[in-house]
Enzyme design. Structure first.
Site: not given
Length: 122
Positions: A6, A53, A74, A116
């Protein structure tokens, strides 16, 4: 074995963030964890297709927005519904940067994190 599990974003208003991620990216909670004393809550969001996740961390005593520095990081999503999502994100007013030459754009979540959006390239 070594694999991604994650990625974490700390959020100031958990309900606002959950609403944003559901509306903008169709992410839904897959599990949660709460501190017994109520000092924090973790909500893990999934896309329903991969095992990756996004962990949203909410801290009870946090009152001020997070300092994201120069925001030179990002999270990225690939989609075969690029035009549909672009229209949705445009309507939401969350597109913060668009690079038409590269065919990508970024949206900004309520806490200032950039995400993005990349079209799948067949």
């Amino acid at each position: 074995m070594l694999r991604f599990a994650h990625f974490n974003f700390n959020v100031l208003d958990l309900d606002r963030s959950l609403k944003f991620y559901a509306e903008a990216l169709e992410l839904a909670p897959v599990r949660t964890k709460e501190a017994g004393d109520g000092s924090f809550k973790l909500v893990y969001l999934g896309d329903g297709e991969t095992g990756f996740e996004l962990e949203l961390t909410w801290l009870k005593d946090r009152a001020e927005p997070y300092d994201l520095g120069e925001c030179e990081f990002h999270l990225a999503f690939v989609t075969d519904r690029y035009d549909e999502l672009h229209k949705r994100h445009e309507a939401m007013g969350c597109i913060c940067f668009e690079n038409t030459a590269m065919g990508i754009y970024f949206i900004e979540d309520p806490d200032g994190y950039w995400i993005e959006i990349i079209p799948s390239r067949g």
